[in-house]
Design a protein around this motif. Structure first.
Motif, mmCIF file in Angstrom:
data_model
loop_
_atom_site.group_PDB
_atom_site.id
_atom_site.type_symbol
_atom_site.label_atom_id
_atom_site.label_comp_id
_atom_site.label_asym_id
_atom_site.label_seq_id
_atom_site.Cartn_x
_atom_site.Cartn_y
_atom_site.Cartn_z
ATOM 1 N N LEU A 97 0.829 -1.210 0.000
ATOM 2 C CA LEU A 97 0.000 0.000 0.000
ATOM 3 C C LEU A 97 0.867 1.264 0.000
ATOM 4 C CD1 LEU A 97 -2.848 -0.940 2.531
ATOM 5 C CD2 LEU A 97 -2.594 -1.527 0.120
ATOM 6 N N ASP A 98 2.181 1.084 -0.036
ATOM 7 C CA ASP A 98 3.118 2.214 -0.046
ATOM 8 C C ASP A 98 2.932 3.030 -1.343
ATOM 9 O OD1 ASP A 98 5.279 3.889 -0.281
ATOM 10 O OD2 ASP A 98 6.804 2.351 0.079
ATOM 11 N N ASP A 99 2.566 4.298 -1.204
ATOM 12 C CA ASP A 99 2.252 5.123 -2.380
ATOM 13 C C ASP A 99 3.430 5.247 -3.339
ATOM 14 O OD1 ASP A 99 -0.414 5.617 -1.833
ATOM 15 O OD2 ASP A 99 0.061 7.270 -0.471
ATOM 16 N N ARG A 100 4.641 5.340 -2.784
ATOM 17 C CA ARG A 100 5.794 5.491 -3.675
ATOM 18 C C ARG A 100 6.032 4.225 -4.492
ATOM 19 N NH1 ARG A 100 10.114 7.754 0.535
ATOM 20 N NH2 ARG A 100 8.915 6.297 1.770
ATOM 21 N N LEU A 101 5.808 3.078 -3.859
ATOM 22 C CA LEU A 101 5.918 1.816 -4.601
ATOM 23 C C LEU A 101 4.869 1.762 -5.707
ATOM 24 C CD1 LEU A 101 6.828 -1.128 -5.087
ATOM 25 C CD2 LEU A 101 5.241 -1.816 -3.271
ATOM 26 N N LEU A 102 3.640 2.178 -5.383
ATOM 27 C CA LEU A 102 2.564 2.112 -6.379
ATOM 28 C C LEU A 102 2.853 3.049 -7.547
ATOM 29 C CD1 LEU A 102 -0.590 1.868 -4.068
ATOM 30 C CD2 LEU A 102 0.841 0.054 -5.022
ATOM 31 N N ASP A 103 3.409 4.230 -7.244
ATOM 32 C CA ASP A 103 3.786 5.149 -8.328
ATOM 33 C C ASP A 103 4.811 4.494 -9.249
ATOM 34 O OD1 ASP A 103 2.067 7.032 -7.361
ATOM 35 O OD2 ASP A 103 3.599 8.147 -6.239
ATOM 36 N N ARG A 104 5.758 3.808 -8.644
ATOM 37 C CA ARG A 104 6.790 3.137 -9.446
ATOM 38 C C ARG A 104 6.174 2.043 -10.322
ATOM 39 N NH1 ARG A 104 12.726 1.626 -8.030
ATOM 40 N NH2 ARG A 104 13.162 0.008 -9.546
ATOM 41 N N LEU A 105 5.238 1.299 -9.739
ATOM 42 C CA LEU A 105 4.579 0.243 -10.513
ATOM 43 C C LEU A 105 3.805 0.833 -11.686
ATOM 44 C CD1 LEU A 105 3.242 -2.063 -7.651
ATOM 45 C CD2 LEU A 105 5.052 -2.598 -9.271
ATOM 46 N N LEU A 106 3.122 1.948 -11.448
ATOM 47 C CA LEU A 106 2.343 2.565 -12.523
ATOM 48 C C LEU A 106 3.266 3.130 -13.606
ATOM 49 C CD1 LEU A 106 -0.464 4.237 -10.368
ATOM 50 C CD2 LEU A 106 -0.669 2.256 -11.896
ATOM 51 N N GLU B 250 1.382 -10.579 4.077
ATOM 52 C CA GLU B 250 2.598 -10.544 4.883
ATOM 53 C C GLU B 250 2.732 -9.201 5.603
ATOM 54 O OE1 GLU B 250 4.738 -12.661 5.868
ATOM 55 O OE2 GLU B 250 6.091 -11.220 6.809
ATOM 56 N N ALA B 251 2.421 -8.126 4.884
ATOM 57 C CA ALA B 251 2.621 -6.791 5.462
ATOM 58 C C ALA B 251 1.478 -6.386 6.387
ATOM 59 C CB ALA B 251 2.771 -5.764 4.343
ATOM 60 N N ARG B 252 0.273 -6.780 6.037
ATOM 61 C CA ARG B 252 -0.905 -6.258 6.742
ATOM 62 C C ARG B 252 -1.811 -7.354 7.284
ATOM 63 N NH1 ARG B 252 -1.645 -0.324 6.497
ATOM 64 N NH2 ARG B 252 0.042 0.352 5.136
ATOM 65 N N GLY B 253 -1.313 -8.585 7.362
ATOM 66 C CA GLY B 253 -2.139 -9.727 7.737
ATOM 67 C C GLY B 253 -3.048 -9.520 8.931
ATOM 68 N N PRO B 254 -2.539 -9.014 10.055
ATOM 69 C CA PRO B 254 -3.410 -8.883 11.230
ATOM 70 C C PRO B 254 -4.583 -7.923 11.015
ATOM 71 C CG PRO B 254 -1.098 -8.765 11.854
ATOM 72 C CD PRO B 254 -1.136 -8.718 10.357
ATOM 73 N N ASP B 255 -4.444 -6.996 10.077
ATOM 74 C CA ASP B 255 -5.519 -6.024 9.846
ATOM 75 C C ASP B 255 -6.409 -6.385 8.657
ATOM 76 O OD1 ASP B 255 -4.699 -4.500 11.977
ATOM 77 O OD2 ASP B 255 -3.279 -3.357 10.773
ATOM 78 N N THR B 302 -11.565 -5.248 6.827
ATOM 79 C CA THR B 302 -10.270 -4.798 7.342
ATOM 80 C C THR B 302 -10.448 -4.008 8.632
ATOM 81 O OG1 THR B 302 -10.344 -2.723 6.113
ATOM 82 C CG2 THR B 302 -9.349 -4.594 5.003
ATOM 83 N N ARG B 303 -9.345 -3.807 9.303
ATOM 84 C CA ARG B 303 -9.357 -2.995 10.526
ATOM 85 C C ARG B 303 -8.269 -1.931 10.371
ATOM 86 N NH1 ARG B 303 -8.651 -6.757 15.177
ATOM 87 N NH2 ARG B 303 -6.639 -7.008 14.169
ATOM 88 N N GLY B 304 -8.709 -0.691 10.247
ATOM 89 C CA GLY B 304 -7.754 0.413 10.180
ATOM 90 C C GLY B 304 -7.059 0.562 8.845
ATOM 91 N N THR B 305 -7.561 -0.091 7.821
ATOM 92 C CA THR B 305 -6.955 0.048 6.495
ATOM 93 C C THR B 305 -8.015 0.570 5.533
ATOM 94 O OG1 THR B 305 -5.457 -1.780 6.931
ATOM 95 C CG2 THR B 305 -5.763 -1.159 4.637
ATOM 96 N N ASP B 306 -7.720 1.682 4.885
ATOM 97 C CA ASP B 306 -8.672 2.305 3.989
ATOM 98 C C ASP B 306 -8.875 1.424 2.744
ATOM 99 O OD1 ASP B 306 -10.127 3.858 2.336
ATOM 100 O OD2 ASP B 306 -8.687 5.515 2.208
ATOM 101 N N PRO B 307 -10.098 0.968 2.495
ATOM 102 C CA PRO B 307 -10.341 0.104 1.329
ATOM 103 C C PRO B 307 -9.941 0.761 0.006
ATOM 104 C CG PRO B 307 -12.232 0.077 2.794
ATOM 105 C CD PRO B 307 -11.318 1.155 3.309
ATOM 106 N N ALA B 308 -10.034 2.088 -0.063
ATOM 107 C CA ALA B 308 -9.656 2.763 -1.312
ATOM 108 C C ALA B 308 -8.173 2.548 -1.614
ATOM 109 C CB ALA B 308 -9.973 4.255 -1.204
#
Lengths: 111, 339
Positions: A97-106, B250-255, B302-308
């Protein structure tokens, strides 16, 4: 265990499951599996590259060889092992969900 | 036995006094036979559940000493291995189904974790459904006060609203909405004295994920969790999806409390996906779309993660994986638009 290379294959990771489990070891099924695996590695390399890592090799199309720029390397059997190992090697969680990673992917997608 | 020769496991959970044993007892009465193994848990010193089940002359294997999920997972492993030994040595008939009744305070997810990670069990058992009982009389207060219930509802494939004869139809309708606020994909049954015990019937792997009815999505999600239903403008690239999902868990599993849905990856039928936190049930490839309707979707709880952000991330990974024109959109409230 593979009778040719003596590799232990405990379990097929969910990402490599196909309609018929036996299908992946035969003919066209194996070709499709390897094609799918190459596609995964291509994308993984873009993601890992963002953190200074890379998939150095794909041993027998069953093991990922993960490496960094210092020459550290790890052999990993599946994506389930790849991400935690990459996080340890990079010293940070690799967050999709890291925005900088996503920018790189795009950017990559636009080329 | 399942398609891959594994014994099918049904996990029965629900808060204290919510009618788990009543449901189980009625199920065993309707479907008598020695090919169903029942593993129950007693909480505290009085094994009330155990005695109730013994009354129907089944052969439950009692796990002693605490919560099956959180405290004595080793016991569950040991017990299931013992079942396997007994069956394979001919002392037990071929096992058709294992029903694991958890304690009222248990989170069902560790049971799934045990089944999918134990090096022996994972080759012989597979969890096909999580059934959760919800007491219609007390559920509203319990949902407000007991976080254990939230985990149970989120993990459920089927929620059985019990004691429906003691409340009004409006109360039951309100409870349905409450359940959907936590878990839009769960099948909801209403039961009186265990008459919806068919909920415990075996389901084929993958059958628990059904086409999604958009009109059943809750108008407002519960404040503690975010739910989002994603839709797609094109078929998904499976290699890119698997890279993305494995990295996300891996990064966000618990949420990432739950992901459930049907994906169109360009095959004749859908790929059925079902995860509970970091546990991924092996995706099932169905040969045709249920009800002939090709409507892929993916529900996130999810918990605390914006679906967008999840939608944007999935879209970026898909585009980088070769689906340049693919758009991922939320089809419900949380992302602000409907497809």
């Amino acid at each position: 265990m593979c009778v040719l290379c003596a590799q232990m294959v405990n379990e097929i990771h969910w990402s490599e499951r196909q309609l018929n489990p036996e299908w992946i070891t035969r003919g066209a099924g194996e070709t499709a599996r390897r094609r799918s695996r190459r596609a995964r590695i291509r994308l993984c390399s873009v993601v890992l590259g963002h953190y200074g890592l890379e998939v150095v090799d794909d041993w027998s199309a069953t093991n990922y060889l993960l490496g960094d720029r210092k020459g550290n390397q790890r052999v990993l059997t599946s994506l389930a092992e790849l991400w935690p190992a990459a996080s340890r090697m990079a010293g940070a969680t690799l967050d999709p969900l890291d925005d900088r990673l996503l920018d790189r992917l795009l950017e990559t997608a636009g080329k | 036995m399942g398609a891959r020769g594994r014994r099918l496991v049904t996990v029965l959970s629900g808060f204290l006094g919510s009618g788990k044993t009543t449901l189980l007892r009625e199920y065993l009465r309707r479907y008598p036979g020695d090919d169903i193994v029942v593993i129950i848990n007693e909480w505290g010193t009085v094994g009330l559940d155990h005695h109730l089940i013994r009354a129907v002359k089944e052969q439950p294997i009692l796990l002693r000493g605490g919560c099956v999920c959180c405290v004595r997972l080793d016991d569950l492993v040991r017990t299931l291995r013992e079942v396997l030994d007994l069956e394979q040595s001919g002392k037990l008939p071929a096992v058709r189904q294992v029903v694991i009744e958890t304690s009222g305070l248990a989170d069902p997810v560790p049971v799934l974790f045990t089944l999918t990670t134990d090096p022996i069990l994972k080759h012989h058992f597979t969890a096909t459904s999580v059934v959760v009982t919800l007491d219609a009389v007390n559920a509203v207060a319990q949902i407000a006060q007991q976080p254990e219930i939230h985990k149970q509802i989120i993990a459920a494939d089927c929620v059985v609203i019990t004691k429906s004869d003691l409340v009004s139809d409006e109360d039951v309708s309100g409870l349905r909405v409450s359940v959907r606020q936590f878990n839009p994909t769960a099948r909801i049954l209403v039961s009186c004295l265990g008459d919806a015990c068919d909920a415990l019937e075996l389901t084929v792997e993958g059958e628990n994920v059904q086409p999604l009815a958009i009109d059943q999505l809750p108008p407002i999600p519960h404040q503690e969790v975010q739910t989002a239903t994603l839709g797609f403008s094109d078929t998904l690239d499976w290699p890119a999806f698997s890279v993305w999902l494995s990295m996300l868990l891996e990064a966000r599993g618990p949420d990432i409390l739950r992901i459930k849905g049907m994906l169109d990856i360009g095959e004749a039928g859908p790929l059925v996906l079902n995860t509970a936190q970091h546990i991924v049930h092996p995706p099932e490839h169905l040969s045709i779309w249920p009800q002939g309707s090709r409507k892929p979707y993916l529900v996130f709880i999810t918990r605390g993660t914006d679906p967008a952000r999840i939608a944007r991330s999935l879209e970026a990974f898909q585009r980088a994986g070769g689906r340049g024109g693919l758009r991922v959109r939320c089809v419900d409230h949380d992302c602000g638009e409907r497809a």
